[in-house]
Design an enzyme around this catalytic site. Structure first.
Site, PDB file in Angstrom:
ATOM      1  N   GLU A  91      -0.221  -5.600   5.968  1.00 59.47           N
ATOM      2  CA  GLU A  91       1.114  -5.616   5.356  1.00 59.47           C
ATOM      3  C   GLU A  91       2.014  -6.602   6.092  1.00 59.47           C
ATOM      4  O   GLU A  91       2.758  -7.371   5.470  1.00 59.47           O
ATOM      5  CB  GLU A  91       1.716  -4.212   5.386  1.00 59.47           C
ATOM      6  CG  GLU A  91       0.970  -3.241   4.488  1.00 59.47           C
ATOM      7  CD  GLU A  91       1.452  -1.806   4.561  1.00 59.47           C
ATOM      8  OE1 GLU A  91       1.168  -1.058   3.622  1.00 59.47           O
ATOM      9  OE2 GLU A  91       2.097  -1.429   5.552  1.00 59.47           O
ATOM     10  N   LYS A 126       6.914   0.865   8.971  1.00 59.97           N
ATOM     11  CA  LYS A 126       5.808   0.897   8.020  1.00 59.97           C
ATOM     12  C   LYS A 126       4.530   1.303   8.752  1.00 59.97           C
ATOM     13  O   LYS A 126       4.462   1.272   9.958  1.00 59.97           O
ATOM     14  CB  LYS A 126       5.631  -0.483   7.375  1.00 59.97           C
ATOM     15  CG  LYS A 126       6.761  -0.813   6.398  1.00 59.97           C
ATOM     16  CD  LYS A 126       6.540  -2.097   5.647  1.00 59.97           C
ATOM     17  CE  LYS A 126       5.211  -2.251   5.022  1.00 59.97           C
ATOM     18  NZ  LYS A 126       4.785  -1.138   4.151  1.00 59.97           N
ATOM     19  N   GLY A 127       3.530   1.681   7.960  1.00 62.98           N
ATOM     20  CA  GLY A 127       2.243   2.011   8.559  1.00 62.98           C
ATOM     21  C   GLY A 127       1.854   3.469   8.422  1.00 62.98           C
ATOM     22  O   GLY A 127       0.828   3.882   8.941  1.00 62.98           O
ATOM     23  N   GLY A 165       6.182  -0.806  -0.070  1.00 65.94           N
ATOM     24  CA  GLY A 165       7.033   0.331   0.270  1.00 65.94           C
ATOM     25  C   GLY A 165       7.336   0.353   1.758  1.00 65.94           C
ATOM     26  O   GLY A 165       7.032  -0.593   2.493  1.00 65.94           O
ATOM     27  N   ALA A 166       7.917   1.460   2.218  1.00 67.39           N
ATOM     28  CA  ALA A 166       8.186   1.642   3.658  1.00 67.39           C
ATOM     29  C   ALA A 166       8.330   3.129   3.939  1.00 67.39           C
ATOM     30  O   ALA A 166       8.551   3.935   3.028  1.00 67.39           O
ATOM     31  CB  ALA A 166       9.466   0.914   4.062  1.00 67.39           C
ATOM     32  N   THR A 174       0.845  -1.198   0.000  1.00 63.99           N
ATOM     33  CA  THR A 174       0.000   0.000   0.000  1.00 63.99           C
ATOM     34  C   THR A 174       0.879   1.247   0.000  1.00 63.99           C
ATOM     35  O   THR A 174       1.946   1.239   0.615  1.00 63.99           O
ATOM     36  CB  THR A 174      -0.869   0.008   1.277  1.00 63.99           C
ATOM     37  OG1 THR A 174      -1.671  -1.172   1.275  1.00 63.99           O
ATOM     38  CG2 THR A 174      -1.801   1.216   1.328  1.00 63.99           C
ATOM     39  N   GLY A 175       0.411   2.300  -0.648  1.00 67.79           N
ATOM     40  CA  GLY A 175       1.118   3.580  -0.571  1.00 67.79           C
ATOM     41  C   GLY A 175       1.426   4.148  -1.941  1.00 67.79           C
ATOM     42  O   GLY A 175       1.151   3.524  -2.972  1.00 67.79           O
ATOM     43  N   THR A 194       4.291   4.697  -3.493  1.00 68.06           N
ATOM     44  CA  THR A 194       5.296   3.980  -4.283  1.00 68.06           C
ATOM     45  C   THR A 194       4.657   2.749  -4.930  1.00 68.06           C
ATOM     46  O   THR A 194       4.864   2.478  -6.122  1.00 68.06           O
ATOM     47  CB  THR A 194       6.494   3.568  -3.391  1.00 68.06           C
ATOM     48  OG1 THR A 194       6.858   4.677  -2.568  1.00 68.06           O
ATOM     49  CG2 THR A 194       7.683   3.141  -4.229  1.00 68.06           C
TER      50      THR A 194
END
Ligand code: 5RP
Length: 219
Positions: A105, A96-97, A84-85, A30-31, A33
């Site tokens: 994730e 992450k998060g 991603g991170a 998720t995100g 990137t």
């Protein structure tokens, strides 16, 4: 500045395509990137047919890209997870998060035989903790968990108004200098009411792809 960051994210997302085995079911994170990765998948019909998604947001994008989604419970193995991170160290341990999808994730990272993390070089840090550590909590335990985090030297801030895909809340913990990520992850996992700690150190990435102005570094 933002355009430069986006160019690095796009570059590293494209590099991740080379890590994807053909005909495999792939876990997708998720995100922003990962959104570039989903965009690249959409532009190459047939590249992946089936995926497991880490969030409702990525699920919607994957469906729009023509990718069928499968429930993790229906799989006996997941060969690859790409995500991603928010922060990464040279040992491929992560925070992450930032997007609030840390629980699913972490489940996918743990299920996958191989975890490839895609970041731009602004995310690299010698010591984790500059980025506030997200912790997903059961709503009724939010204050209890916050007190436990304060007692450990952190400054937890409730991400007010945000509800995770699992119906929980997030505390973003500022002021932690994380010198032993696996030990801290183990310790915070023990606090009653914590669902998921956004430290990915007990199960770090297997490969870190880092987008820079010049290209993509592998670590
Ligand atoms: C979401 C995440 C993301 O991987 C993280 O926030 C990085 O996002 P972006 O690619 O937008 O910088 O952990 O829960």
């Amino acid at each position: 500045m933002a355009a430069d960051a986006d160019a690095k994210k796009r570059r590293v997302a494209l590099a991740a395509l080379d890590e994807m085995p053909r005909d495999a079911i792939i876990g997708i994170g998720t995100g922003s990137t990962v959104n570039f990765l989903i965009e690249a998948i959409a532009a190459r019909p047939g590249l992946i047919g089936i995926a497991v998604s880490s969030s409702e947001a990525s699920s919607a994008r994957l469906r729009a890209a023509g990718v069928a989604l499968v429930d993790l419970n229906d799989l006996t193995e997941l060969s690859l997870y790409i995500d991603g991170a928010d922060e990464a160290n040279p040992a491929r341990q992560l925070i992450k998060g930032g997007g609030g999808a840390l629980t699913r994730e972490k489940i996918l990272a743990s299920a996958a035989r191989r975890f490839v993390c895609i970041v731009d070089d602004s995310k690299m840090a010698a010591t984790l903790g500059q980025f506030p550590l997200p912790i997903e909590v059961i709503p009724m335990a939010r204050a209890l968990v916050a007190r436990a985090l304060t007692a450990r030297g952190g400054r937890p801030v409730w991400r007010e108004g945000f509800i995770t895909d699992n119906g929980n809340q997030i505390l973003d913990v500022h002021g932690l200098r994380i010198t032993d990520p696996p030990a801290l992850e183990r310790e915070l996992n023990q606090i009653c009411g914590v669902v998921t700690v956004g430290l990915f150190a007990l199960r770090p990435a297997d490969l870190l792809l880092i987008g820079t102005s010049e290209g993509v570094e592998k670590r």
